[in-house]
Design an enzyme around this catalytic site. Structure first.
Site, PDB file in Angstrom:
ATOM      1  N   GLY A  45       7.227   7.224   5.974  1.00  0.00           N
ATOM      2  CA  GLY A  45       6.528   7.974   5.144  1.00  0.00           C
ATOM      3  C   GLY A  45       6.925   9.391   4.658  1.00  0.00           C
ATOM      4  N   ARG A  61       3.192  13.811  -8.721  1.00  0.00           N
ATOM      5  CA  ARG A  61       3.382  13.242  -9.983  1.00  0.00           C
ATOM      6  C   ARG A  61       2.140  12.870 -10.627  1.00  0.00           C
ATOM      7  NH1 ARG A  61       5.917   7.249  -8.469  1.00  0.00           N
ATOM      8  NH2 ARG A  61       3.908   6.621  -7.230  1.00  0.00           N
ATOM      9  N   ASP A 102       7.499   4.343 -10.253  1.00  0.00           N
ATOM     10  CA  ASP A 102       8.438   4.142  -9.287  1.00  0.00           C
ATOM     11  C   ASP A 102       9.653   3.961  -9.593  1.00  0.00           C
ATOM     12  OD1 ASP A 102       6.560   4.621  -7.427  1.00  0.00           O
ATOM     13  OD2 ASP A 102       6.218   2.446  -6.720  1.00  0.00           O
ATOM     14  N   GLY A 160       0.935  -1.338  -0.025  1.00  0.00           N
ATOM     15  CA  GLY A 160       0.045  -0.007  -0.015  1.00  0.00           C
ATOM     16  C   GLY A 160       1.032   1.218   0.073  1.00  0.00           C
ATOM     17  N   ASP A 178       4.120  -4.835  -7.655  1.00  0.00           N
ATOM     18  CA  ASP A 178       3.275  -3.602  -7.080  1.00  0.00           C
ATOM     19  C   ASP A 178       3.899  -2.241  -7.760  1.00  0.00           C
ATOM     20  OD1 ASP A 178       5.711  -4.576  -5.343  1.00  0.00           O
ATOM     21  OD2 ASP A 178       5.860  -2.580  -4.725  1.00  0.00           O
TER      22      ASP A 178
HETATM   23  P1  AMP Z   1       8.991   0.781  -3.613  1.00  0.00           P
HETATM   24  O1  AMP Z   1      10.008  -0.178  -3.483  1.00  0.00           O
HETATM   25  O2  AMP Z   1       9.818   2.207  -3.477  1.00  0.00           O
HETATM   26  O3  AMP Z   1       8.136   0.738  -4.709  1.00  0.00           O
HETATM   27  O4  AMP Z   1       8.213   0.679  -2.202  1.00  0.00           O
HETATM   28  C1  AMP Z   1       7.465  -0.450  -1.879  1.00  0.00           C
HETATM   29  C2  AMP Z   1       6.772  -0.305  -0.562  1.00  0.00           C
HETATM   30  O5  AMP Z   1       7.473   0.396   0.515  1.00  0.00           O
HETATM   31  C3  AMP Z   1       5.480   0.538  -0.987  1.00  0.00           C
HETATM   32  O6  AMP Z   1       4.515   0.071  -0.231  1.00  0.00           O
HETATM   33  C4  AMP Z   1       5.932   1.918  -0.418  1.00  0.00           C
HETATM   34  O7  AMP Z   1       4.932   2.815  -0.145  1.00  0.00           O
HETATM   35  C5  AMP Z   1       6.733   1.447   0.681  1.00  0.00           C
HETATM   36  N1  AMP Z   1       7.618   2.623   1.394  1.00  0.00           N
HETATM   37  C6  AMP Z   1       8.916   2.945   0.641  1.00  0.00           C
HETATM   38  N2  AMP Z   1       9.637   3.788   1.604  1.00  0.00           N
HETATM   39  C7  AMP Z   1       8.737   4.146   2.386  1.00  0.00           C
HETATM   40  C8  AMP Z   1       8.984   5.141   3.632  1.00  0.00           C
HETATM   41  N3  AMP Z   1       9.997   5.711   3.717  1.00  0.00           N
HETATM   42  N4  AMP Z   1       7.850   4.971   4.790  1.00  0.00           N
HETATM   43  C9  AMP Z   1       6.908   4.242   4.365  1.00  0.00           C
HETATM   44  N5  AMP Z   1       6.618   3.425   3.239  1.00  0.00           N
HETATM   45  C10 AMP Z   1       7.610   3.551   2.435  1.00  0.00           C
HETATM   46 MG    MG Z   2       6.428   1.119  -5.671  1.00  0.00          MG
END
Ligand code: AMP
Ligand code: MG
Length: 481
Positions: free
Chosen positions: A124, A174, A260, A88, A250
């Protein structure tokens, strides 16, 4: 506050509650606009020409959202490096869907805008460097003619985020056709919620494939559309030497847009096994493995659609397999035509596949630069004097003549398919280092050059065309944290 031209119609809120959480972005102490994409704003029918810096800073940091925005974080799941996880938006807020003056619906989303119910252990937040990196990469991909999310703005928040050191916090705004991912479908099917998957599929079809609603088998027709878009997308990535780096389910959109930008990078030296991401130890997402992984991800999407394909599970599985199994051939055909266009071929003929693979073999063996080899060929320059290459070159010239193509005609095709400039890692890293030190000029200069990647006559691109010197080479990229 003025409306800036935002025109929201937030249809995602009509979906079952389980698919999202409504919440506002986190408060920000000292917002400051770093970059705004005026061209994109205009395309979207937005007007900031009468707004103050303070207004724009407040807007693009989440301090004051425009009228009609109804922020939410989307729920999704995903296979990360092959392992299923519930995810999510852990640090993203969807403002809503903006209707452009051309009648196009697009998502506007913040990234780095605070914790959500899906943040798990994360803070976050996002740091300025990675958000500028995504801004630049997405816009470069768009200019290359590749489907992608777009970047509207980056603002710093005034907060410090802790990574390996304290860094300035930032928010990226974005734009996407939608943020519906393969992982959104994986989430919907959890615990056998077939009804939710059906609602999600129908909704997604309305947004991306409204012309297939009369299909005999809606789920199969939908699957085929997603496959076609992904085959096109990966073909584009391969054309320009782009390596996404984290092709988890995802991070694969249903719209067929690249999404992403984390540890992604463009390949300098041609090597099918190229990996940049520091977390991709096994090379799962290596350059040449991207089509294989796209097929694997599509199989995960197909699994979620089983209950919608046929009431009889066996029949449904058979139909899903029959469809998904076509992906490698579908991709291969598109890839071959694309490689043909990189060599100026109007149409493919017998033997072209061999001509293409022998060039690639030679490039790999001699560590040739991927972009510049094709750029040289496009400009009529010999990229090498080596005897093996000269033999290949003669064969290529003969092939063009044999099928009645003049070199000028071939070059016209090549100019549209072989970029003269790409965002090379070392240039990107230098621009980001300057931006982190408070100087945005190198970033603007690089962005400017990347806006016209096929402008062969443009001398100003020269600074960004050279491969990295040995001391400049970037071997590893890190996740966009
Ligand atoms: P990504 O690999 O960047 O596509 O992220 C994978 C998952 O980790 C997604 O659900 C993102 O929302 C979550 N995520 C990445 N970085 C953070 C962060 N700093 N705080 C909270 N969730 C994160
Ligand atoms: Mg992602």
């Amino acid at each position: 506050m003025t409306s800036f031209g935002f025109n929201f119609d937030n249809s995602y809120l009509s979906l079952p509650d389980a698919l999202y959480s409504r919440l506002d972005p986190a408060p920000v102490p000292d917002p400051r606009l770093i970059i705004l994409n005026d061209d994109l704003a205009e395309e979207l029918g937005l007007d900031f020409s009468h707004s103050t810096e303070m207004e724009k800073s407040a807007l693009f940091s989440g301090k004051s959202l425009p009228k009609g925005a109804q922020p939410l974080a989307q729920a999704y799941a995903g296979h990360q490096f092959g392992h299923f996880t519930i995810l999510g938006d852990g640090r993203a807020h969807l403002w809503g869907e903006h209707m452009t003056p051309h009648g196009t619906r697009c998502d506007i989303q913040f990234k780095g805008s605070g914790r959500t119910p899906y943040s798990r252990g994360g803070d976050g937040r996002a740091a300025l460097g990675p958000m500028l990196r995504e801004y630049l990469m997405a816009e470069a991909m768009h200019a290359l003619g590749i489907p992608t999310t777009r970047s509207l703005a980056v603002a710093t928040t005034g907060d410090t985020v802790m990574r390996d050191k304290p860094l300035p916090g930032a928010v990226l705004t974005r734009i996407a056709a939608s943020h519906i991912r393969v992982g959104t479908f994986e989430f919907a099917t959890l615990e056998g919620r077939d009804a939710m998957t059906r609602v999600l599929m129908n909704y997604t079809i309305t947004r991306h494939d409204p012309d297939i609603t009369d299909a005999d088998n809606l789920a199969i027709a939908f699957l085929k559309r997603v496959m076609g878009r992904q085959a096109d997308l990966i073909t584009h990535w391969m054309r320009v030497g782009f390596i996404h780096g984290v092709m988890n389910t995802d991070n694969m959109t249903i719209s067929g847009e690249t999404i992403d930008y984390g540890p992604c990078a463009f390949m300098d030296v041609y090597n099918p096994g190229t990996v940049f991401s520091s977390i991709d130890h096994a090379g799962r997402y290596a350059y040449a493995n991207q089509p294989v992984i796209a097929g694997w991800n599509i199989a995960r999407l197909a699994e979620t659609l089983i209950p919608l394909i046929d009431d009889d599970v066996q029949v449904a599985v058979q139909k899903a397999e029959g469809t998904v199994n076509d992906f490698p051939e579908l991709y291969q055909k598109k890839w071959l035509s694309m490689m043909g266009r990189k060599l100026g071929f109007k149409k493919l003929h017998k033997g072209d596949d061999q001509l293409i693979s022998s060039l690639l073999d030679w490039m790999q063996k001699t560590h040739a630069d991927y972009t510049n080899t094709f750029r040289d060929l496009t400009m009529g320059v010999m990229p090498s004097q080596d005897s093996e290459f000269r033999v290949w070159y003669e064969q290529w010239q003969d092939r063009l003549k044999l099928h009645g193509q003049t070199i000028d005609h071939a070059r016209a095709i090549m100019q549209q398919n072989n970029p003269a400039v790409i965002p090379r890692n070392h240039n990107v890293e230098m621009a980001l280092a300057a931006a982190n030190a408070g100087d945005m000029q190198p970033f603007h200069n690089l962005m400017n050059a990347l806006k016209t990647p096929y402008a062969y006559g443009d001398e100003s691109l020269a600074t960004y065309q050279s491969p990295p010197q040995s001391g400049e080479r970037v071997y590893q990229t890190f996740c966009g944290t």
